[in-house]
Design an enzyme around this catalytic site. Structure first.
Site, PDB file in Angstrom:
ATOM      1  CB  SER C  21      21.427 -19.867 -65.602  1.00  0.00           C
ATOM      2  OG  SER C  21      22.158 -19.923 -64.400  1.00  0.00           O
ATOM      3  CB  ALA C  46      24.503 -18.204 -60.559  1.00  0.00           C
ATOM      4  CG  ASN C  99      24.432 -17.723 -64.640  1.00  0.00           C
ATOM      5  OD1 ASN C  99      24.490 -17.201 -63.535  1.00  0.00           O
ATOM      6  ND2 ASN C  99      23.710 -17.218 -65.624  1.00  0.00           N
ATOM      7  CB  CYS C 130      21.187 -12.272 -59.767  1.00  0.00           C
ATOM      8  SG  CYS C 130      20.209 -13.148 -58.540  1.00  0.00           S
ATOM      9  CB  ILE C 191      14.832 -10.602 -70.092  1.00  0.00           C
ATOM     10  CG1 ILE C 191      13.491 -11.312 -69.903  1.00  0.00           C
ATOM     11  CG2 ILE C 191      14.806  -9.692 -71.274  1.00  0.00           C
ATOM     12  CD1 ILE C 191      12.286 -10.403 -69.671  1.00  0.00           C
ATOM     13  N   GLY C 243      12.253 -16.252 -71.280  1.00  0.00           N
ATOM     14  CA  GLY C 243      11.211 -15.524 -70.577  1.00  0.00           C
ATOM     15  C   GLY C 243       9.862 -16.126 -70.883  1.00  0.00           C
ATOM     16  CB  THR C 266       9.388 -20.703 -65.060  1.00  0.00           C
ATOM     17  OG1 THR C 266      10.184 -19.602 -64.592  1.00  0.00           O
ATOM     18  CG2 THR C 266       8.272 -20.960 -64.087  1.00  0.00           C
TER      19      THR C 266
HETATM   20  C1  FMN Z   1      14.271 -20.531 -59.536  1.00  0.00           C
HETATM   21  C2  FMN Z   1      15.036 -19.707 -60.516  1.00  0.00           C
HETATM   22  C3  FMN Z   1      16.411 -19.548 -60.356  1.00  0.00           C
HETATM   23  C4  FMN Z   1      17.158 -18.777 -61.244  1.00  0.00           C
HETATM   24  N1  FMN Z   1      18.501 -18.663 -61.082  1.00  0.00           N
HETATM   25  C5  FMN Z   1      19.243 -17.988 -62.000  1.00  0.00           C
HETATM   26  C6  FMN Z   1      20.646 -17.937 -61.904  1.00  0.00           C
HETATM   27  O1  FMN Z   1      21.243 -18.512 -61.006  1.00  0.00           O
HETATM   28  N2  FMN Z   1      21.348 -17.228 -62.848  1.00  0.00           N
HETATM   29  C7  FMN Z   1      20.699 -16.572 -63.869  1.00  0.00           C
HETATM   30  O2  FMN Z   1      21.361 -15.937 -64.695  1.00  0.00           O
HETATM   31  N3  FMN Z   1      19.362 -16.622 -63.995  1.00  0.00           N
HETATM   32  C8  FMN Z   1      18.625 -17.312 -63.081  1.00  0.00           C
HETATM   33  N4  FMN Z   1      17.248 -17.375 -63.233  1.00  0.00           N
HETATM   34  C9  FMN Z   1      16.617 -16.690 -64.367  1.00  0.00           C
HETATM   35  C10 FMN Z   1      16.346 -17.659 -65.521  1.00  0.00           C
HETATM   36  O3  FMN Z   1      17.541 -18.191 -66.006  1.00  0.00           O
HETATM   37  C11 FMN Z   1      15.597 -16.963 -66.667  1.00  0.00           C
HETATM   38  O4  FMN Z   1      16.381 -15.908 -67.161  1.00  0.00           O
HETATM   39  C12 FMN Z   1      14.265 -16.406 -66.236  1.00  0.00           C
HETATM   40  O5  FMN Z   1      13.656 -17.251 -65.281  1.00  0.00           O
HETATM   41  C13 FMN Z   1      13.301 -16.199 -67.395  1.00  0.00           C
HETATM   42  O6  FMN Z   1      13.003 -17.397 -68.056  1.00  0.00           O
HETATM   43  P1  FMN Z   1      11.693 -18.314 -67.719  1.00  0.00           P
HETATM   44  O7  FMN Z   1      10.522 -17.399 -67.722  1.00  0.00           O
HETATM   45  O8  FMN Z   1      11.663 -19.356 -68.776  1.00  0.00           O
HETATM   46  O9  FMN Z   1      11.933 -18.894 -66.361  1.00  0.00           O
HETATM   47  C14 FMN Z   1      16.509 -18.144 -62.324  1.00  0.00           C
HETATM   48  C15 FMN Z   1      15.125 -18.300 -62.489  1.00  0.00           C
HETATM   49  C16 FMN Z   1      14.382 -19.077 -61.612  1.00  0.00           C
HETATM   50  C17 FMN Z   1      12.913 -19.223 -61.830  1.00  0.00           C
END
Ligand code: FMN
Ligand code: FAD
Ligand code: FAD
Ligand code: FMN
Ligand code: FES
Ligand code: FES
EC number: 1.3.-.-
Lengths: 304, 257, 304, 257
Positions: C21, C46, C99, C130, C191, C243, C266
């Site tokens: 998300s 979200a 989300n 968040c 996470i 993560g 990411t």
């Molecule tokens: C730019 C950005 C925006 C995000 N927005 C949301 C969000 O709106 N809702 C949510 O539950 N997580 C959000 N996340 C968290 C990600 O969904 C994910 O849990 C977190 O980045 C870890 O995964 P990754 O290391 O692969 O990015 C966001 C992460 C990033 C980098």
């Protein structure tokens, strides 16, 4: 002239750079690389009451921009340290901070009391945050009441300043800092490692024999900076900052966040000269960013 | 001087996932013992936090060159395998205590190596033959494609090759042929996976020997306590040894495997 | 044949790979790179009750093997999402998880209720974690009672399965997981980001306008793996792991730790094709490590 | 095709901390508008999580080459500066909406660039002169040593150089000479630091113009909402624009600076 000196409780630092506990042994190995008198201070490896072997191996694993360790507080015991390790270290002209660990309040007291009696020691660092020791270490570091309690008891038996080393594995690091502040801590060390894990895909087992380990290195830098920044706003204690420092830019960033001095851990493994090099390069770097002194830089990153 | 940017002279695959790299630099003059290792920085300095320990496989003082032989198993060794001649690599070392050969002359010496435990035995075999020892070498590999340096070893002494799948040499493990050589051996040196070392030291219990251990390392200089092993002697003051500093070579009976 | 399919509450996944998300918008931009029907599922950005602009810029900063973000839940509001975003997404043959975010229990309820009524949505992901929204989001994610409370209330108004997304910024993640499990959660997402910070050395200010932001990317992988592993031992809910995933080795590592499926966040920014590529490469990788199916791999990293 | 490993043809310093890099690849054929940017991957893929946005400075369709000009300010641009010819760089792009020039012919056009805002104006100036516009260019630099491409611009139209320290051209900022050109300008295009853009748009409020914005980016493709700015129109349905997708070029009155 850029002024690198920093005066902290018990620690008259000629510069703000010191090796972090556990990443520098008791100094001897690094003394073959450079003159340890150059260092702002030396923080030695954790001491427990009795000699400890620590965890089974493997004890380390690499992670993206970081590493996990689960050494498990291996050390010769507080008496062994005082007798065998401190005399050598005291031949250098730099203050020594001893890292105090234990599994019970009594053990912390006993270790702290013995170390504080040593004329070679200038300050104590209370390690209430080692994530790799099962019997209790971790609880002290994550419960503000226990943390305050052990700080208070150690303060009573020690006539040297006590820095409390905070764990990042908490919901509310500011609450922890406030708790140990009101218990009489003279300073804070931030941060210890975050609990992490890696798996060996071939053997399908955790890489570390201890399963989990402490995450250190550049990966944790943003978390350390955030915690130091938050604590600095609300707590009136000097902070020794650490977590992924490997360049003078990193040092300045920690100072801006609110650290009064910094410790370098993991980076010593990649480059044994790192502390020495940082000390050489710091004056130019401070000047580049417009600072006259280290003290001038501390906490300047806060919005006012 | 304890570390240096060494220059890559050569870096070629010599068998399945196995590369030979020749490095040159002043550091070579400090490299004295077979069994010592280089603590090699990998990656661009940022991603990989830890150095990689790789044994000295051969030395040429005149050319100021050291040879290492490594298997590409993960990120770090893969990065090493991509280096090209003239690139420079940051090396800390030589580290550790290797195989002591000073007083070994005119003896029947057995060398037992498995997989990436083979490289340090090469320089060791060279030294031992120079000192008029009769050297027998038992090398164990997974399979024919993974074999390397067999010819080089054959030039130094009787060389027995074992492969686990029987695709070359004899079918089986190094320990299968040990009984044959056990009796006519004054001294043995061995390096390889822990399982092999356990089996070898058990079978060779009556012969003096030296083993070279591997463990995941942090500092590589004795400061972090990542690489310890326990001593067999319960009365030993410390009760442990650091592989990076006290080892990687130990007397067979000194440490618990 | 390696079997990639995974059946989770509400989500029949043809493979275990989905975008995380907030890192995939509402899919449209990525649909220009590959056919989204390929994905195991899509987790959309979200939704809050009303349209939100989010935080001031700068909203992102790079960190070693990671990044910080403080987007601040910018979104067109739940109705805007249902009307403008879902119709496009539903043209693909892949389940959609929405989300759900909010600043109050009532807002969570309202958003969840509206989304769960949409026939385009197969499951809800309750974003109680968040770190970038000031009014309250963070508290739900760090207090087990509040987390249980909001989960319970959302479960009542939703007839779609509810996955609760846990925050790593807590002392006791297992306690949080247990709390939402007993409140009726159907699954967990683990996470979310860790709260971190960076400073601009020139301007001496935090880089992010919001000061702090959420740390994501490979840097946090060991923390995610540890938390998933610990929760898997004690809680009987399927876990969507995330993560720092950027390779099939990472995917397998998360499965071993205990994840039933994974989300990629990411890594989409460096390589927009990452999810598609991971799906292509996963069968070979599972076979390499001796697994017949994804389900076969989940949780196999635990000592028994 | 949306991304490609492009080949470095040339990478040379052209002034203080400023490099010109020429890249070749099929992607060039998709690059149509001055003001579009390339989203460039830096580092070995592991350390640096985010790509770096760099504007297209020049295009040569025949040679399939694109030129970028960048200032080394941090890790990523430093890494770029170390690339050698024949190395390959992973490029996502072209991204964004650039300067629209289709209907601009026979006009008096003013280009105002500051620092690393100058590069995209070069290809723009070329296009505009090809379309028979009379182009005047005002370039602002910190100091003489930081100047670049002045001669190239002079070949395309009257070029005024301003330096903040007076070490070359006129002493001052681009806005100091704007009044002189304001009246005889039909249309202006500007790119540079936000402060400059604010000053320029204020002074040129009566003239139609386009500005190119910079913001820290995540995805660079419109998915992450890292790079938004607010619209001036309070009634605008969304109330924001994404710089990476809707921009980086906007009509001067469209967004709040
Ligand atoms: C730019 C950005 C925006 C995000 N927005 C949301 C969000 O709106 N809702 C949510 O539950 N997580 C959000 N996340 C968290 C990600 O969904 C994910 O849990 C977190 O980045 C870890 O995964 P990754 O290391 O692969 O990015 C966001 C992460 C990033 C980098
Ligand atoms: C004293 C000593 C000498 C060695 N000599 C050789 C040699 O001559 N040739 C050779 O091919 N290999 C040798 N090894 C093993 C070699 O160090 C590892 O294969 C190498 O570190 C793997 O790195 P990687 O990044 O490719 O693998 P990864 O699995 O990605 O490495 C991750 C981390 O684990 C460590 N690691 C992984 N496997 C091992 C291992 N077997 N031993 C120690 N650390 C490990 C790495 O150092 C690194 O810190 C030696 C090891 C030791 C301790
Ligand atoms: C649409 C657009 C076009 C651009 N065109 C050019 C150009 O043609 N030439 C040129 O020299 N520069 C240009 N920039 C600025 C350039 O992107 C940054 O200088 C560069 O990203 C800095 O990266 P770094 O790793 O060296 O710096 P670092 O400070 O180490 O970068 C850290 C992070 O911050 C981001 N960042 C830092 N400064 C900027 C900035 N000014 N704008 C956007 N992101 C930033 C980086 O992308 C990276 O994610 C442009 C920016 C944008 C948004
Ligand atoms: C191998 C290793 C051993 C450590 N041992 C201790 C210790 O004994 N006592 C302690 O307080 N911290 C210990 N730490 C934590 C460090 O002192 C430091 O707080 C942490 O590693 C973050 O800094 P860094 O990222 O620079 O390493 C250890 C860290 C490592 C990597
Ligand atoms: S690797 Fe640090 S003590 Fe051996
Ligand atoms: S950078 Fe992601 S939306 Fe613009």
């Amino acid at each position: 002239m850029t002024d690198l000196a920093v005066n902290l409780p018990g620690l008259e630092l000629k510069n703000p750079i010191m090796p972090a506990s556990g990443c520098f042994g008791f100094g001897r190995e690094f003394s073959e690389f450079y003159d340890l008198s150059k260092l702002g201070a030396i923080v030695i490896k954790a001491a427990t009451k009795n000699q400890r072997y620590g965890n089974e191996t493997p004890r380390v694993a690499e992670t993206p921009s970081g590493m996990l360790n689960a050494i498990g507080l291996q050390n010769p015991g507080v008496k062994g340290i005082i007798e065998e390790k401190l005399p050598f270290l005291s031949s250098f002209h730099t203050p020594i901070m001893a890292n105090v660990a234990g599994s019970s309040v009594e053990e912390y007291e006993e270790v702290a009391s013995l170390l504080s009696q040593s004329s070679h020691i200038q300050a104590l660092e209370l390690n209430i945050s080692c994530p790799n020791v099962k019997e209790g270490g971790i609880q002290f570091g994550t419960d503000p009441n226990l943390a305050a309690h052990v700080t208070e008891r150690v303060k009573k038996v020690s006539d040297k300043p006590v820095y409390v080393k905070l764990s990042p594995n908490v919901t509310d690091v500011v609450g922890m800092a406030k708790a140990v502040e009101s218990a009489g801590a003279d300073g804070l060390s931030m941060i210890n490692t975050l609990t992490g894990m890696r798996f060996n895909l071939m053997s399908r087992k955790p890489i570390l024999a201890n399963e989990t380990g402490g995450l250190s290195g550049p990966a944790i830098k943003p978390i350390a900076l955030r915690m130091i920044y938050q604590v600095k706003q609300e707590v009136n204690l000097p902070i020794i900052g650490m977590g992924g420092i490997r360049s003078t830019d990193d040092v300045v960033e920690f100072l801006l966040a609110g650290a009064s001095a910094v410790a370098v851990g993991t980076a010593n493994f990649q480059d044994p000269f790192i502390c020495s090099n940082l000390i050489d390069e710091l004056p130019d770097m401070l000047r580049k960013y417009g600072f006259q002194s280290v003290q001038d830089c501390t906490g300047k990153g806060a919005f006012v | 001087m304890k570390m240096e940017w060494m220059t890559v002279i050569e870096n070629e695959p010599i068998s399945l996932d196995t590369f030979k790299m020749v490095l040159s630099g002043d550091l070579v003059h400090l490299m004295t013992q077979p069994g010592q290792f280089l603590h090699v920085r990998v990656g661009d300095g940022a991603t990989n936090t830890l150095r990689r320990p790789i044994s000295i496989a051969d030395l040429d003082y005149q050319a100021q060159q050291v040879t290492i032989i490594y298997k590409t198993i993960g990120e770090g060794t893969h990065w090493l395998s991509m280096r090209k001649p003239d690139e420079r690599i940051h090396v800390l070392g030589p580290r550790g205590n290797g195989f002591t050969t000073e007083h070994v002359c005119n003896q029947d010496v057995l060398l037992i190596g498995g997989g990436v435990g083979v490289p340090p035995l090469y320089y060791l075999a060279k030294k031992l033959t120079q000192q008029n020892n009769r050297v027998t070498i038992i090398l164990g590999f997974q399979t024919k494609a993974a074999m390397f340096y067999v010819k080089e070893f054959q030039g130094l002494g009787e060389t027995i090759v074992m492969t686990e799948d029987g695709s070359a040499g004899q079918h089986g493990r190094v320990t299968d042929v040990l009984p044959k050589y056990q009796m006519k051996t004054d001294l043995y040196f061995t390096c390889g996976p822990t399982g092999m070392l356990q089996a070898v030291t058990q079978q060779m219990a009556k012969t003096p020997g030296y083993i070279s251990l591997e463990e995941r390392m942090g500092c590589g200089i004795g400061a972090c306590f990542a690489c310890v092993c326990q001593t067999t002697d319960q009365e030993d003051g410390k009760g442990y040894r650091k592989i990076c500093m006290d080892g990687p070579v130990f007397a067979a009976e000194e440490v618990i495997l």
